[in-house]
Scaffold this motif. Sequence first.
Motif, PDB file in Angstrom:
ATOM      1  N   TRP A 228      37.105  31.437  58.614  1.00 26.97           N
ATOM      2  CA  TRP A 228      36.900  31.036  57.183  1.00 26.97           C
ATOM      3  C   TRP A 228      36.303  32.317  56.429  1.00 26.97           C
ATOM      4  N   PRO A 229      37.215  33.052  55.884  1.00 25.68           N
ATOM      5  CA  PRO A 229      36.560  34.203  55.141  1.00 25.68           C
ATOM      6  C   PRO A 229      36.047  33.650  53.991  1.00 25.68           C
ATOM      7  N   GLN A 230      35.018  34.735  53.670  1.00 27.11           N
ATOM      8  CA  GLN A 230      34.225  34.584  52.569  1.00 27.11           C
ATOM      9  C   GLN A 230      35.027  35.031  51.099  1.00 27.11           C
ATOM     10  N   MET A 231      34.872  34.150  50.185  1.00 27.39           N
ATOM     11  CA  MET A 231      35.676  34.447  49.128  1.00 27.39           C
ATOM     12  C   MET A 231      34.760  35.474  48.110  1.00 27.39           C
ATOM     13  N   PRO A 232      35.325  36.066  47.205  1.00 28.93           N
ATOM     14  CA  PRO A 232      34.759  37.012  46.142  1.00 28.93           C
ATOM     15  C   PRO A 232      34.209  35.684  45.246  1.00 28.93           C
ATOM     16  N   ASP A 233      33.191  35.904  44.579  1.00 30.19           N
ATOM     17  CA  ASP A 233      32.351  35.247  43.656  1.00 30.19           C
ATOM     18  C   ASP A 233      33.657  35.043  42.373  1.00 30.19           C
ATOM     19  N   GLY A 234      33.614  33.753  42.148  1.00 29.09           N
ATOM     20  CA  GLY A 234      34.504  33.352  41.092  1.00 29.09           C
ATOM     21  C   GLY A 234      35.962  32.912  41.552  1.00 29.09           C
TER      22      GLY A 234
ATOM     23  N   ALA B 226      41.090  43.997  45.960  1.00 28.84           N
ATOM     24  CA  ALA B 226      42.278  43.563  45.528  1.00 28.84           C
ATOM     25  C   ALA B 226      42.338  42.384  45.115  1.00 28.84           C
ATOM     26  N   CYS B 227      41.791  41.365  45.702  1.00 31.47           N
ATOM     27  CA  CYS B 227      41.843  39.990  45.238  1.00 31.47           C
ATOM     28  C   CYS B 227      41.214  39.694  43.778  1.00 31.47           C
ATOM     29  N   ILE B 228      40.120  40.193  43.521  1.00 34.24           N
ATOM     30  CA  ILE B 228      39.574  40.107  42.374  1.00 34.24           C
ATOM     31  C   ILE B 228      40.141  40.629  41.329  1.00 34.24           C
ATOM     32  N   GLU B 229      40.861  41.984  41.589  1.00 36.25           N
ATOM     33  CA  GLU B 229      41.611  42.647  40.229  1.00 36.25           C
ATOM     34  C   GLU B 229      43.007  41.812  40.121  1.00 36.25           C
ATOM     35  N   LEU B 230      43.788  41.328  41.320  1.00 31.58           N
ATOM     36  CA  LEU B 230      45.101  40.582  41.074  1.00 31.58           C
ATOM     37  C   LEU B 230      44.543  39.211  40.403  1.00 31.58           C
ATOM     38  N   VAL B 231      43.722  38.701  40.817  1.00 33.08           N
ATOM     39  CA  VAL B 231      43.532  37.191  40.437  1.00 33.08           C
ATOM     40  C   VAL B 231      42.851  37.290  38.910  1.00 33.08           C
TER      41      VAL B 231
END
Length: 382
Positions: free
Chosen positions: A220-226, A256-261
Motif C-alpha cells: 500500500w504505497p504512501q501517496m504524496p501529500d495532496g 514525478a507524481c506530484i509534478e504530473l498531477v
Amino acid sequence: MTSPIDGAALLEEVEAFHRRFNVFPTESAYVAVTLWDGHAHLLDCFESTPRLAFLSPEPGSGKSRALEIVETLVPNPMAAVDASAAALFRAVSGVDGTRPTILFDEIDTIFGPKAGENEQLRGFINAGHRRNRPMFRCVGDGANQTVQAFHSYTAVAVAGLGSLPATIRDRSVNIRMRRRARNETVEPYRTRIHEKEGFALRDQLAAWAEQVTERVAGAWPQMPDGVTDRPADVWEPLLAVADAAGGAWPERARAACIELVTASRANDKGSIGVRLLTDLRDHVMTGIDRLPTVAILDRLNSMDDAPWADLHGKPLDNRRLSKMLAEYMTVDNEPIASRNIKTGASVLKGYYAVDLHDAWQRYCPPPPESPLPPLPGTGNLA
C-alpha cells in the motif's frame, strides 16, 4: 535457484532505452512511462491500471514512436487501431489464454466528434480501468440469446492528437508530447535491430515481476501529500513498482507524481459547469456580494479566453445561465437561483455570492493567490 534481479538497475536500463528514441517533455515523463512499462507485467497485483496517454496538438511530435517503444517492453502487445470492440472483449477475456496490453494509436479517431460509432470502444477503455468491472453483452443467434460477461481489465496505452474525454483523461498518466527542437536529437529507430533489444528488456521485466509479485500485491504505497481520489488510483500501481525496485525510484516516482498531477490539474478546466463557477468567482464577482444577471452576462461574454461568447454557436444568455447554475446547490441545499437585487429605484434579477459560496468551495480549484475567505457568520464551509 534464480538469482535476484536488481529492479532499480533494470528500470534504469528501460528508461535509457526510451531516452535513445524518445524526447519526452519532462524528466517526470521518463519516470512515469518507465514505471508504467513495469506495472504492465504486474497487472494482477493491482485493483486498477492507469491508462498511458501520449497526446499532442500537432502531428510529428513523437507520439507513435513513443507507443512503438512501449510496445517492445510490455507483455503481449496488441495494436488496436482498427480492432473492433467485439475483438477486444474476446482478446481480454482470454480466449487464447493470454491477456494483451492494448496499444491504440490515432486515438483521436475514436474520440473525435464523428466517432459515435465507436461508443463501445470508449466503454471498453473506461470499464477496463478497474478490476472486476465486466461488460455484459448478448451472445447468440436470433432468439437464442444469452447474457455473457466480458472482462475488460487490461493495460492500455494510447497516442493521438488533441485531448481525451474527461472520463479517460482522469484515468490516465498524460504525457503532452512536443515536436523536437533543433537541438534535441534521438537515435534512429530500426525495427530489425532495436526491437530485439526491447524484447530482451521486456523478458527481464517479466522475470523481475515474478520475483516481486507477492511483495507488490501486498503493498500500500504512501501517496504524496495532496494526491487523493482518482489521481491516487492512477499512481498507486506506479508507486508500488517504484517501491519494489528501490534505489532512487521511490523518491523519483513521488516527485514525478506530484509534478504530473499538478500539471494535469492546471490544464484541466473541468466541466463547463465548473468553468462557469470558477469564472464567476475569479473574474465576475470578485469582491462583490451581489450582481444583476445582465451585468454577469456582460462580463462573462466579454472574457477573451472563455467559451461564453460562443457557447454552441451563440452567447450565454439568461436562460442558459439559470439552467446551468441550478445544477448546483446553496449551503441550505437549495438549487442556486436568481433573486431580486435593488438598484436605486429599480429591482433587477441577479445572483448573490452567499448562494454561490458553497459551490465555489466544493467544486472549484483553489483560487490562484489566496484561499477563499469564509462569509461573515458562516465559518469555514470547506
